[in-house]
Design an enzyme around this catalytic site. Structure first.
Site, PDB file in Angstrom:
ATOM      1  N   ASN A  67       0.876  -1.176   0.000  1.00 24.36           N
ATOM      2  CA  ASN A  67       0.000   0.000   0.000  1.00 24.36           C
ATOM      3  C   ASN A  67       0.909   1.221   0.000  1.00 24.36           C
ATOM      4  O   ASN A  67       1.494   1.569   1.018  1.00 24.36           O
ATOM      5  CB  ASN A  67      -0.893  -0.024   1.247  1.00 24.36           C
ATOM      6  N   GLU A  88      -6.698   4.767   7.859  1.00 24.32           N
ATOM      7  CA  GLU A  88      -6.500   6.191   7.558  1.00 24.32           C
ATOM      8  C   GLU A  88      -7.748   6.784   6.909  1.00 24.32           C
ATOM      9  O   GLU A  88      -8.074   7.954   7.133  1.00 24.32           O
ATOM     10  CB  GLU A  88      -5.249   6.360   6.669  1.00 24.32           C
ATOM     11  N   GLU A 104      -4.958  -4.802  10.658  1.00 23.99           N
ATOM     12  CA  GLU A 104      -3.957  -3.755  10.820  1.00 23.99           C
ATOM     13  C   GLU A 104      -4.217  -2.999  12.122  1.00 23.99           C
ATOM     14  O   GLU A 104      -5.025  -2.065  12.145  1.00 23.99           O
ATOM     15  CB  GLU A 104      -4.025  -2.757   9.654  1.00 23.99           C
ATOM     16  N   SER A 157       3.895  -1.989  10.301  1.00 28.51           N
ATOM     17  CA  SER A 157       5.345  -2.063  10.496  1.00 28.51           C
ATOM     18  C   SER A 157       5.926  -3.441  10.183  1.00 28.51           C
ATOM     19  O   SER A 157       6.825  -3.913  10.875  1.00 28.51           O
ATOM     20  CB  SER A 157       5.724  -1.606  11.911  1.00 28.51           C
ATOM     21  N   GLY A 212       2.936   2.410  10.720  1.00 32.27           N
ATOM     22  CA  GLY A 212       3.899   3.502  10.537  1.00 32.27           C
ATOM     23  C   GLY A 212       4.604   3.919  11.818  1.00 32.27           C
ATOM     24  O   GLY A 212       5.232   4.968  11.876  1.00 32.27           O
ATOM     25  N   HIS A 269      -9.329   1.208   4.928  1.00 38.24           N
ATOM     26  CA  HIS A 269      -8.054   1.423   5.618  1.00 38.24           C
ATOM     27  C   HIS A 269      -8.288   2.352   6.808  1.00 38.24           C
ATOM     28  O   HIS A 269      -9.105   3.275   6.731  1.00 38.24           O
ATOM     29  CB  HIS A 269      -7.015   2.025   4.656  1.00 38.24           C
ATOM     30  N   LYS A 310       0.201   4.234  -0.260  1.00 40.90           N
ATOM     31  CA  LYS A 310      -0.421   5.433   0.329  1.00 40.90           C
ATOM     32  C   LYS A 310      -0.151   6.631  -0.601  1.00 40.90           C
ATOM     33  O   LYS A 310      -0.131   6.470  -1.810  1.00 40.90           O
ATOM     34  CB  LYS A 310       0.075   5.636   1.759  1.00 40.90           C
TER      35      LYS A 310
HETATM   36  P1  13P Z   1       3.312   0.463   7.608  1.00 34.35           P
HETATM   37  O1  13P Z   1       3.820  -0.831   7.002  1.00 34.35           O
HETATM   38  O2  13P Z   1       4.018   1.665   7.103  1.00 34.35           O
HETATM   39  O3  13P Z   1       3.242   0.362   9.102  1.00 34.35           O
HETATM   40  O4  13P Z   1       1.798   0.633   7.087  1.00 34.35           O
HETATM   41  C1  13P Z   1       0.917  -0.430   7.188  1.00 34.35           C
HETATM   42  C2  13P Z   1      -0.313  -0.087   6.446  1.00 34.35           C
HETATM   43  O5  13P Z   1      -1.070   0.775   6.855  1.00 34.35           O
HETATM   44  C3  13P Z   1      -0.588  -0.805   5.193  1.00 34.35           C
HETATM   45  O6  13P Z   1      -1.869  -0.565   4.729  1.00 34.35           O
END
Ligand code: 13P
Length: 250
Positions: A9, A97, A167, A212, A173, A95, A11
């Site tokens: 992803n 976010e 997640e 992560s 992150g 997601h 982003k």
């Molecule tokens: P990270 O791998 O940067 O922690 O992000 C995970 C994520 O949100 C994937 O959709």
């Protein structure tokens, strides 16, 4: 036997130039990935570039979000048909976010999931608790609520052929990964909840871990019986790291 899936992803990251270099790296290394299916989810505007560069390779691609509507006056939205027009196989829905920054409800996410599936895309449904929710001991309730919204809308058969990504929000992150045991516990809970309604759907359901995930911790996570792959943020932006995670599934 569930084939592992490792999806990147991206982003809101990248440029035409950086994406070209990243894809060159992935194309060079994809031969070492013997077991996992691999996909990348770029920002919408780069999907045509990605299609051009990945067409005919073993790497699939998809969107990071999709509209519930087929077409019409929905400024800024992208439809399932548009994603299919550019060869997308997958689409991420719900997601954390999008849930937190764009106020997406469980019901809206369930509608996105249903729209994607009806169109022939494979939805990747993201679920997961915040730190506050984990510390408050309500992880299972939160994940169950997010999962049940999809089941309530269309029945458990909606999960056949779909993908779930667990997640934990506190692991995204932050560099703070869930331990393999913590992740396995929630994955088993999700599969068990689906199995209460349909054991065959539960058995075939791919449940990815995201948060992560890195080459250094992927093998341990992927070794757990209910972890069927990863949804990778930061580490999917570097070819070597992403390939390292993909090969950990070998
Ligand atoms: P990270 O791998 O940067 O922690 O992000 C995970 C994520 O949100 C994937 O959709």
């Amino acid at each position: 036997m569930r084939q592992p899936l490792v999806a990147g992803n991206w982003k809101m990251n990248g440029s035409r130039e950086s994406i070209r270099a990243l894809l060159d790296g992935l194309k060079q290394g994809i031969g070492q990935v013997e077991v996992a299916e691999v996909a990348v989810c770029p920002p919408f505007i780069y999907i045509p570039d990605v299609q051009e560069q990945l067409q005919g390779t073993a790497i699939a691609w998809g969107g990071q979000d999709v509209s519930t509507e087929a077409s019409g006056a929905y400024t800024g939205e992208i439809s399932t048909a548009m994603l299919l027009d550019f060869g997308c196989r997958y689409v991420i829905v719900g997601h954390s976010e999008r849930r937190s920054y764009h106020g997406e409800s469980d019901q809206l996410v369930a509608k996105k999931y249903a729209a994607a599936r009806a169109a022939g895309l494979i939805p990747i449904l993201c679920v997961g608790e915040t730190l506050e929710e984990r510390e408050g001991g309500v992880t299972e309730q939160v994940v169950a609520r997010q999962l049940d919204a999809v089941i309530d809308l269309e029945g458990v058969s909606a999960l056949a052929g779909g993908v779930i990504a667990y997640e934990p929000v506190w692991a995204i992150g932050t560099g703070r990964t869930a331990t393999p045991e913590q992740a396995q516990e929630v994955h088993a809970f999700i599969r068990g909840r689906v199995a209460q309604q349909d054991s065959a759907v539960a058995e075939g359901l791919r449940i990815l871990y995201g948060g992560s995930m890195k080459p250094g911790n992927a093998a341990e996570l992927l070794a757990k019986p209910d972890i069927d792959g990863g949804l990778i943020g930061g580490a999917s932006l570097q070819a070597e790291d992403f390939l390292g995670i993909c090969t950990a599934a070998n």
